[in-house]
Scaffold this motif. Structure first.
Motif, PDB file in Angstrom:
ATOM      1  N   GLU A 218       0.804  -1.218   0.000  1.00 25.28           N
ATOM      2  CA  GLU A 218       0.000   0.000   0.000  1.00 25.28           C
ATOM      3  C   GLU A 218       0.841   1.273   0.000  1.00 25.28           C
ATOM      4  OE1 GLU A 218      -3.925  -2.003   2.139  1.00 25.28           O
ATOM      5  OE2 GLU A 218      -2.719  -0.578   3.266  1.00 25.28           O
ATOM      6  N   THR A 219       2.095   1.203   0.439  1.00 27.66           N
ATOM      7  CA  THR A 219       2.968   2.378   0.399  1.00 27.66           C
ATOM      8  C   THR A 219       3.839   2.419  -0.850  1.00 27.66           C
ATOM      9  OG1 THR A 219       4.733   1.250   1.615  1.00 27.66           O
ATOM     10  CG2 THR A 219       3.087   2.486   2.915  1.00 27.66           C
ATOM     11  N   GLY A 220       3.986   1.280  -1.508  1.00 25.16           N
ATOM     12  CA  GLY A 220       4.892   1.211  -2.648  1.00 25.16           C
ATOM     13  C   GLY A 220       6.342   1.068  -2.243  1.00 25.16           C
ATOM     14  N   ARG A 221       6.586   0.919  -0.946  1.00 25.56           N
ATOM     15  CA  ARG A 221       7.944   0.724  -0.447  1.00 25.56           C
ATOM     16  C   ARG A 221       8.296  -0.763  -0.457  1.00 25.56           C
ATOM     17  NH1 ARG A 221       7.783   4.771   4.880  1.00 25.56           N
ATOM     18  NH2 ARG A 221       7.705   6.730   3.711  1.00 25.56           N
ATOM     19  N   ASP A 222       9.580  -1.036  -0.250  1.00 25.25           N
ATOM     20  CA  ASP A 222      10.002  -2.424  -0.102  1.00 25.25           C
ATOM     21  C   ASP A 222      10.957  -2.520   1.086  1.00 25.25           C
ATOM     22  OD1 ASP A 222      12.464  -1.480  -0.972  1.00 25.25           O
ATOM     23  OD2 ASP A 222      12.276  -2.313  -2.979  1.00 25.25           O
ATOM     24  N   GLU A 223      11.487  -3.706   1.297  1.00 25.93           N
ATOM     25  CA  GLU A 223      12.338  -3.920   2.467  1.00 25.93           C
ATOM     26  C   GLU A 223      13.614  -3.077   2.432  1.00 25.93           C
ATOM     27  OE1 GLU A 223      13.453  -7.092  -0.578  1.00 25.93           O
ATOM     28  OE2 GLU A 223      11.643  -6.051   0.131  1.00 25.93           O
ATOM     29  N   TYR A 225      13.890   0.003   1.637  1.00 28.02           N
ATOM     30  CA  TYR A 225      13.637   1.385   2.027  1.00 28.02           C
ATOM     31  C   TYR A 225      14.052   1.634   3.474  1.00 28.02           C
ATOM     32  CZ  TYR A 225      11.197   5.764   2.926  1.00 28.02           C
ATOM     33  OH  TYR A 225      10.908   7.064   3.286  1.00 28.02           O
ATOM     34  N   TYR A 226      13.948   0.602   4.318  1.00 30.45           N
ATOM     35  CA  TYR A 226      14.163   0.770   5.747  1.00 30.45           C
ATOM     36  C   TYR A 226      15.563   0.350   6.172  1.00 30.45           C
ATOM     37  CZ  TYR A 226       9.181   1.632   5.978  1.00 30.45           C
ATOM     38  OH  TYR A 226       7.931   2.172   5.792  1.00 30.45           O
ATOM     39  N   ASP A 227      16.151   1.149   7.050  1.00 32.53           N
ATOM     40  CA  ASP A 227      17.413   0.755   7.670  1.00 32.53           C
ATOM     41  C   ASP A 227      17.208  -0.472   8.542  1.00 32.53           C
ATOM     42  OD1 ASP A 227      18.706   3.138   6.682  1.00 32.53           O
ATOM     43  OD2 ASP A 227      17.708   4.227   8.297  1.00 32.53           O
ATOM     44  N   LEU A 228      16.015  -0.542   9.141  1.00 36.26           N
ATOM     45  CA  LEU A 228      15.709  -1.654  10.028  1.00 36.26           C
ATOM     46  C   LEU A 228      14.213  -1.929  10.022  1.00 36.26           C
ATOM     47  CD1 LEU A 228      16.778  -3.641  12.275  1.00 36.26           C
ATOM     48  CD2 LEU A 228      16.083  -1.889  13.916  1.00 36.26           C
ATOM     49  N   ILE A 229      13.872  -3.202   9.924  1.00 33.24           N
ATOM     50  CA  ILE A 229      12.507  -3.676  10.178  1.00 33.24           C
ATOM     51  C   ILE A 229      12.577  -4.460  11.469  1.00 33.24           C
ATOM     52  CG2 ILE A 229      10.620  -5.139   9.354  1.00 33.24           C
ATOM     53  CD1 ILE A 229      11.777  -4.645   6.480  1.00 33.24           C
ATOM     54  N   VAL A 230      11.796  -4.066  12.462  1.00 31.74           N
ATOM     55  CA  VAL A 230      11.872  -4.724  13.767  1.00 31.74           C
ATOM     56  C   VAL A 230      10.482  -5.108  14.242  1.00 31.74           C
ATOM     57  CG1 VAL A 230      11.916  -2.492  14.996  1.00 31.74           C
ATOM     58  CG2 VAL A 230      12.728  -4.561  16.137  1.00 31.74           C
ATOM     59  N   THR A 231      10.299  -6.390  14.496  1.00 33.36           N
ATOM     60  CA  THR A 231       9.036  -6.876  15.035  1.00 33.36           C
ATOM     61  C   THR A 231       9.162  -7.029  16.550  1.00 33.36           C
ATOM     62  OG1 THR A 231       9.751  -9.137  14.520  1.00 33.36           O
ATOM     63  CG2 THR A 231       8.254  -8.073  12.960  1.00 33.36           C
ATOM     64  N   GLY A 232       8.067  -7.394  17.173  1.00 31.42           N
ATOM     65  CA  GLY A 232       8.072  -7.630  18.614  1.00 31.42           C
ATOM     66  C   GLY A 232       6.705  -8.145  19.028  1.00 31.42           C
ATOM     67  N   GLY A 250       8.236 -13.612  -2.011  1.00 27.63           N
ATOM     68  CA  GLY A 250       9.258 -12.945  -2.810  1.00 27.63           C
ATOM     69  C   GLY A 250       9.939 -11.780  -2.122  1.00 27.63           C
ATOM     70  N   ILE A 251       9.840 -11.706  -0.796  1.00 28.89           N
ATOM     71  CA  ILE A 251      10.442 -10.608  -0.036  1.00 28.89           C
ATOM     72  C   ILE A 251      11.447 -11.179   0.951  1.00 28.89           C
ATOM     73  CG2 ILE A 251       9.986  -8.779   1.650  1.00 28.89           C
ATOM     74  CD1 ILE A 251       7.191  -8.528   0.368  1.00 28.89           C
ATOM     75  N   ASP A 252      12.672 -10.666   0.912  1.00 32.30           N
ATOM     76  CA  ASP A 252      13.724 -11.131   1.822  1.00 32.30           C
ATOM     77  C   ASP A 252      14.115  -9.986   2.751  1.00 32.30           C
ATOM     78  OD1 ASP A 252      15.803 -12.277   3.161  1.00 32.30           O
ATOM     79  OD2 ASP A 252      17.058 -12.642   1.401  1.00 32.30           O
ATOM     80  N   ILE A 253      13.674 -10.065   4.009  1.00 35.77           N
ATOM     81  CA  ILE A 253      13.980  -9.009   4.981  1.00 35.77           C
ATOM     82  C   ILE A 253      15.166  -9.370   5.873  1.00 35.77           C
ATOM     83  CG2 ILE A 253      11.588  -8.187   5.027  1.00 35.77           C
ATOM     84  CD1 ILE A 253      11.289  -9.621   7.742  1.00 35.77           C
ATOM     85  N   SER A 254      15.793 -10.508   5.615  1.00 32.94           N
ATOM     86  CA  SER A 254      16.779 -11.053   6.552  1.00 32.94           C
ATOM     87  C   SER A 254      18.000 -10.156   6.755  1.00 32.94           C
ATOM     88  CB  SER A 254      17.235 -12.444   6.094  1.00 32.94           C
ATOM     89  OG  SER A 254      17.807 -12.389   4.796  1.00 32.94           O
TER      90      SER A 254
END
Length: 333
Positions: A218-223, A225-232, A250-254
């Motif tokens: 929905e934002t048109g961004r991908d992994e 774009y972010y310096d860090l993706i952090v869940t919790g 098809g998304i690799d956030i590792s």
């Protein structure tokens, strides 16, 4: 502005004006102990029950936040807060003397991002100028309610997580002071039939993956774009599952991904099994570590995705599965 079904982009980003974190001794002994603002060496925090201790933990965190920001309670329009205990009693007793309009909220371990979401909506809509968003959890209260009293000494399986004794609180405002909340992606309840209350990471991972996918779409961004993706707080087990679920899409956030539950303890040395959990885990990690790193410029763009397992003692005893949810908050410096 609404982007798709789940995401909102704020025309004027919402300021995270100040943050404050408090934790117990076990959390302070972990890898990020130097980043927390306050450490309580006494797990009872001077009280005679664990429940009163958790209320005091949250109360002291909010008071310290106000002192740090030199803000009076009369300047706060609303407080959004919640915890894991029945009817959010830790929150009610913690803030009852503040004389501030209050929304009690519950999203299990996702409560902190739920509060940030709702507070941001109010400020963006012109209904508030300053809002507090806070959560807490306590190992002993959570064990007593969801598992067994501490005195029972039950064994913990490798997939189980250790409820964090901690609290985090932020002041959101319309100030021109970063870090800023730019987007909110509200999660949907996901339930893939996991019934093992000792493996909440497996229950919550699908919700995390679903919300992250919705945010990217929905934002048109991908992994990248972010310096860090952090869940919790998926812990080490749920974190791996989340990576695998997104890879199937098809998304690799590792390369730029971590999880608050995976980070807060040294899992082997501190016997934390799969890591940390609880409303206070992602809240204390964000307010203690990530907020400071944003201010220092180490991170410029973070996708913060707290996750929550929406079970109760009653639903677990009745053999129900564990519905879960995750809310994403895009934060920029």
């Amino acid at each position: 502005m609404k982007l798709g079904r789940q995401t909102v982009e704020f025309e004027k980003p919402i300021s995270i004006e100040c943050a404050y974190s408090s934790v117990g001794k076990k959390e302070a002994d972990g890898p990020f102990g130097n980043y927390f603002d306050k450490v309580f060496d006494d797990e009872l925090i001077g009280k005679d029950t664990w429940e009163k201790a958790e209320s005091e933990l949250l109360k002291e965190t909010i008071i310290s936040l106000m002192q740090k920001n030199k803000t009076a309670f009369s300047d706060i329009d609303y407080i959004f807060s919640g915890d894991l205990l029945n009817q959010c009693t830790s929150t009610s007793f913690a803030i009852k003397d503040f004389n501030v309009p209050h929304f009690g909220i519950f999203g299990a371990c996702s409560t902190f991002s739920e509060g940030i979401s709702l507070g941001s909506f109010l400020i963006s809509g012109g209904f508030a100028k300053k809002v507090i968003c806070a959560t807490s959890s306590h190992f002993c209260t959570a064990e007593k309610q969801f598992r067994y009293p501490i005195e029972y000494g039950s064994a913990r399986c490798p997939t189980s997580q250790w409820t964090v004794t901690g609290s985090g609180a932020v002041i959101l405002s319309d100030a021109n002071k970063g870090p800023f909340v730019t987007h909110i992606t509200t999660g949907k309840i996901m339930d893939l039939g996991v019934t093992d209350a000792n493996n909440m990471g497996a229950a919550m991972a699908p919700a995390a993956a679903d919300t992250i996918l919705a945010h990217f779409k929905e934002t048109g961004r991908d992994e990248k774009y972010y310096d860090l993706i952090v869940t919790g707080d998926l812990g080490s087990v749920g974190m791996k599952l989340n990576i695998d679920l997104l890879k199937k899409e098809g998304i690799d956030i590792s390369n730029n991904y971590n999880d608050c539950g995976n980070m807060i303890f040294n899992q082997k040395e501190q016997s934390a099994k799969a890591g940390g959990s609880g409303c206070g885990c992602c809240a204390s990690m964000f307010c203690g570590y990530f907020y400071k790193k944003l201010l220092e410029g180490e991170y410029k763009n973070i996708l913060f995705v707290p996750t929550g397992a929406l079970l109760s003692p009653i639903s677990a005893l009745q053999g129900e599965s564990i519905p879960s949810i995750a809310h994403a908050v895009a934060i920029t410096m």
